[in-house]
Scaffold this motif. Structure first.
Motif, PDB file in Angstrom:
ATOM      1  N   THR A 246       0.900  -1.164   0.000  1.00 50.86           N
ATOM      2  CA  THR A 246       0.000   0.000   0.000  1.00 50.86           C
ATOM      3  C   THR A 246       0.936   1.210   0.000  1.00 50.86           C
ATOM      4  O   THR A 246       2.129   1.068   0.307  1.00 50.86           O
ATOM      5  N   PRO A 247       0.445   2.387  -0.339  1.00 55.52           N
ATOM      6  CA  PRO A 247       1.345   3.550  -0.347  1.00 55.52           C
ATOM      7  C   PRO A 247       1.853   3.843   1.065  1.00 55.52           C
ATOM      8  O   PRO A 247       1.060   3.981   1.996  1.00 55.52           O
ATOM      9  N   VAL A 248       3.171   3.881   1.204  1.00 56.43           N
ATOM     10  CA  VAL A 248       3.783   4.082   2.528  1.00 56.43           C
ATOM     11  C   VAL A 248       4.494   5.434   2.550  1.00 56.43           C
ATOM     12  O   VAL A 248       5.228   5.768   1.616  1.00 56.43           O
ATOM     13  N   SER A 249       4.267   6.181   3.628  1.00 54.53           N
ATOM     14  CA  SER A 249       5.000   7.447   3.782  1.00 54.53           C
ATOM     15  C   SER A 249       6.277   7.147   4.588  1.00 54.53           C
ATOM     16  O   SER A 249       6.209   6.742   5.747  1.00 54.53           O
ATOM     17  N   ASP A 279      10.795  14.938   1.079  1.00 52.83           N
ATOM     18  CA  ASP A 279      10.733  15.120  -0.387  1.00 52.83           C
ATOM     19  C   ASP A 279      10.485  13.809  -1.127  1.00 52.83           C
ATOM     20  O   ASP A 279      10.357  13.790  -2.351  1.00 52.83           O
ATOM     21  N   LEU A 280      10.460  12.692  -0.381  1.00 55.10           N
ATOM     22  CA  LEU A 280      10.290  11.395  -1.050  1.00 55.10           C
ATOM     23  C   LEU A 280       8.826  11.159  -1.384  1.00 55.10           C
ATOM     24  O   LEU A 280       7.939  11.541  -0.607  1.00 55.10           O
ATOM     25  N   PRO A 281       8.550  10.501  -2.520  1.00 54.33           N
ATOM     26  CA  PRO A 281       7.147  10.179  -2.833  1.00 54.33           C
ATOM     27  C   PRO A 281       6.658   9.036  -1.938  1.00 54.33           C
ATOM     28  O   PRO A 281       7.467   8.363  -1.306  1.00 54.33           O
ATOM     29  N   PHE A 282       5.352   8.810  -1.916  1.00 55.09           N
ATOM     30  CA  PHE A 282       4.833   7.635  -1.205  1.00 55.09           C
ATOM     31  C   PHE A 282       5.437   6.402  -1.864  1.00 55.09           C
ATOM     32  O   PHE A 282       5.600   6.360  -3.094  1.00 55.09           O
ATOM     33  N   TYR A 283       5.753   5.408  -1.044  1.00 53.45           N
ATOM     34  CA  TYR A 283       6.378   4.213  -1.627  1.00 53.45           C
ATOM     35  C   TYR A 283       5.394   3.033  -1.552  1.00 53.45           C
ATOM     36  O   TYR A 283       4.859   2.742  -0.470  1.00 53.45           O
ATOM     37  N   PRO A 284       5.154   2.358  -2.687  1.00 59.18           N
ATOM     38  CA  PRO A 284       4.233   1.207  -2.656  1.00 59.18           C
ATOM     39  C   PRO A 284       4.898  -0.014  -2.014  1.00 59.18           C
ATOM     40  O   PRO A 284       5.554  -0.799  -2.700  1.00 59.18           O
ATOM     41  N   GLY A 285       4.741  -0.151  -0.724  1.00 61.08           N
ATOM     42  CA  GLY A 285       5.405  -1.264  -0.026  1.00 61.08           C
ATOM     43  C   GLY A 285       4.560  -1.745   1.131  1.00 61.08           C
ATOM     44  O   GLY A 285       3.429  -1.287   1.331  1.00 61.08           O
ATOM     45  N   GLU A 288       4.229  -2.445   7.526  1.00 57.03           N
ATOM     46  CA  GLU A 288       4.722  -3.097   8.736  1.00 57.03           C
ATOM     47  C   GLU A 288       6.165  -3.601   8.533  1.00 57.03           C
ATOM     48  O   GLU A 288       7.022  -3.452   9.402  1.00 57.03           O
ATOM     49  N   MET A 289       6.389  -4.177   7.344  1.00 54.36           N
ATOM     50  CA  MET A 289       7.717  -4.733   7.039  1.00 54.36           C
ATOM     51  C   MET A 289       8.758  -3.621   6.915  1.00 54.36           C
ATOM     52  O   MET A 289       9.886  -3.756   7.385  1.00 54.36           O
ATOM     53  N   LEU A 290       8.367  -2.529   6.258  1.00 58.44           N
ATOM     54  CA  LEU A 290       9.322  -1.428   6.074  1.00 58.44           C
ATOM     55  C   LEU A 290       9.651  -0.783   7.422  1.00 58.44           C
ATOM     56  O   LEU A 290      10.784  -0.365   7.666  1.00 58.44           O
ATOM     57  N   TYR A 291       8.643  -0.750   8.303  1.00 60.23           N
ATOM     58  CA  TYR A 291       8.897  -0.229   9.647  1.00 60.23           C
ATOM     59  C   TYR A 291      10.005  -1.061  10.291  1.00 60.23           C
ATOM     60  O   TYR A 291      10.932  -0.516  10.908  1.00 60.23           O
ATOM     61  N   LYS A 292       9.928  -2.410  10.108  1.00 59.34           N
ATOM     62  CA  LYS A 292      10.941  -3.299  10.716  1.00 59.34           C
ATOM     63  C   LYS A 292      12.332  -3.011  10.161  1.00 59.34           C
ATOM     64  O   LYS A 292      13.323  -3.027  10.886  1.00 59.34           O
ATOM     65  N   VAL A 293      12.405  -2.745   8.850  1.00 58.73           N
ATOM     66  CA  VAL A 293      13.706  -2.444   8.228  1.00 58.73           C
ATOM     67  C   VAL A 293      14.334  -1.242   8.930  1.00 58.73           C
ATOM     68  O   VAL A 293      15.480  -1.299   9.405  1.00 58.73           O
TER      69      VAL A 293
END
Ligand code: ADP
Length: 413
Positions: A246-249, A279-285, A288-293
């Motif tokens: 989903t789009p991730v900020s 300045d980064l666009p929303f990332y389709p990821g 929860e997983m990206l938070y862990k990274v």
């Protein structure tokens, strides 16, 4: 042939005639005159690998085995020689040393012919040359076939071992997954109960009890985190990380990470600066997983940076040759750094660059303990998003603190 030794010359010539058929009478005469009959008892070495060789042999009676020494000291059986067969000719033709050992299998009688007469007759007789060539070619072909069969057998054994390892590996990650799953549930319950105890007035009234409960809460939280990490890493190992995009900020994700560590940053006097993320666009990821990274990267930066240090997170857009446009996030610290030889290894499961004994048990204390799973999970998640992650550092030095940075590139799909 049994009376070979009684009237040598005549018998040798008659023995050689069918063996070397096609030879002119004078050549047969010359060879039989040069030949010496030599008996060997069973097991005797007739010629030895590595020795220089200036005679050629023709087997009259009995059998010989030709073997080669291998690097590990064992012997490899090449072939067996039977009556009428020539051996030892290779060293003569190449003017070299014996490339194999020939041993008598039971009592053996051979004819020995010196190099000179053998080469003279060979030079005059194309039929002898062809005969030797045919025999050598056949032997080479046998050796090829044998080597191919051995390779095939080794290959099959390796494939079987690999299958078994894969099965064991699956069993290991299945076990980790089931164990972590089963243990996480009671630990979560324990965590809930101890938190309730912590807020109970009857505990708060007794300072000693409060300290004890505080200890139980911290430990159960730590256990819960470890089981979660084991669960994550077992999924990474089994290749079963499911990504729900989903789009991730990214800036919002980092705000959550920062608030998780706010207290530790303050206690340790560390500054965490976020640059360029807005300045980064929303990332389709997978949020929860990206938070862990980013949680693990910031957690490591905190753990491996001494008090009063600086952690900087820099976000930017980059164009990567194989990945196309990517969001790049680098987490830099002013910590102890990583030795060049460890930069890849730190991504292995359960890997720690230093001695386990150095670790304390705090989640964010300097060089605080961790099970060595954070970076393995991080790489698994980044790769599941089609991205890449690597570490950079001038080296490991706890005095000079050269720092490290971990760079994540996530392709915009
Ligand atoms: P751990 O739970 O031990 O921190 P990680 O997988 O997160 O496990 O990291 C593996 C090892 O990599 C750590 O034990 C540490 O030695 C090294 N490491 C990771 N991040 C850093 C960093 N920012 N600075 C120095 N060393 C690091």
């Amino acid at each position: 042939m049994d009376n070979l030794l009684s009237s040598p010359q005549v018998d040798i010539k008659e023995f050689l005639r069918p063996v070397l058929f096609g030879l002119a009478e004078e050549d047969l005469d010359e060879l039989s005159q040069a030949a010496v009959v030599r008996p060997f008892p069973g097991g005797a070495v007739i010629c030895e690998e590595g020795a220089s060789g200036d005679v050629v042999y023709i087997i009259v009676r009995g059998r010989v085995e030709i073997v080669k020494r291998m690097d590990d000291g064992s012997e490899r059986h090449l072939y067996e020689g039977v009556p009428g067969e020539i051996f030892g000719e290779m060293a003569i033709l190449q003017e070299g040393i014996r490339t194999a050992t020939v041993r008598a299998v039971g009592p053996v009688t051979v004819l020995e012919i010196d190099r000179e007469p053998f080469l003279t007759v060979l030079g005059r007789s194309p039929s002898l040359g062809v005969r030797i060539l045919v025999r050598l070619t056949a032997r080479l072909r046998d050796a090829d076939q044998q080597a191919i069969s051995e390779l095939q057998r080794a290959n099959e054994a390796l494939t079987r071992a690999l299958r078994q390892l894969e099965r064991l590996d699956r069993t290991k990650s299945d076990f980790l997954q089931v164990a972590a799953h089963e243990l996480r549930t009671p630990v979560a319950a324990l965590m809930g109960y101890t938190q309730m105890m912590q807020s109970s007035p009857s505990v708060q009234r007794v300072p000693e009890l409060e300290v004890l409960v505080e200890g139980i809460v911290t430990s159960t939280e730590r256990l819960h985190r470890i089981f979660n990490s084991i669960l994550d890493v077992s999924r990474v190992m089994a290749g079963g990380l499911e990504i729900h995009r989903t789009p991730v900020s990214i800036p919002v994700t980092f705000q959550s990470v920062r608030s998780k560590f706010e207290q530790s940053l303050e206690e340790r006097g560390l500054t965490l600066e976020l640059k360029g993320l807005r300045d980064l666009p929303f990332y389709p990821g997978d949020p929860e997983m990206l938070y862990k990274v980013f949680y693990h990267l910031v957690n490591n930066a905190i753990k491996y940076t001494p008090d009063e240090g600086r952690i900087t997170v820099i976000g930017r857009m980059v164009e990567v040759p194989d990945l196309g446009p990517c969001i790049e996030v680098a987490v830099e610290d002013t910590g102890i750094g990583i030795a060049p030889g460890d930069l890849e290894l730190v991504f292995e499961t359960f890997y720690r660059a230093e001695d386990v004994g150095f670790h304390s048990s705090g989640r964010t204390s300097f060089k605080g303990g961790g099970p060595g799973l954070g970076l393995a999970i991080t790489r698994g998640v980044v790769q599941a998003h089609g991205g890449r992650i690597w570490g950079e550092s001038p080296g490991y030095d706890e005095e000079a603190c050269p720092g490290s940075q971990f760079v994540v590139q996530l392709p915009l799909v």
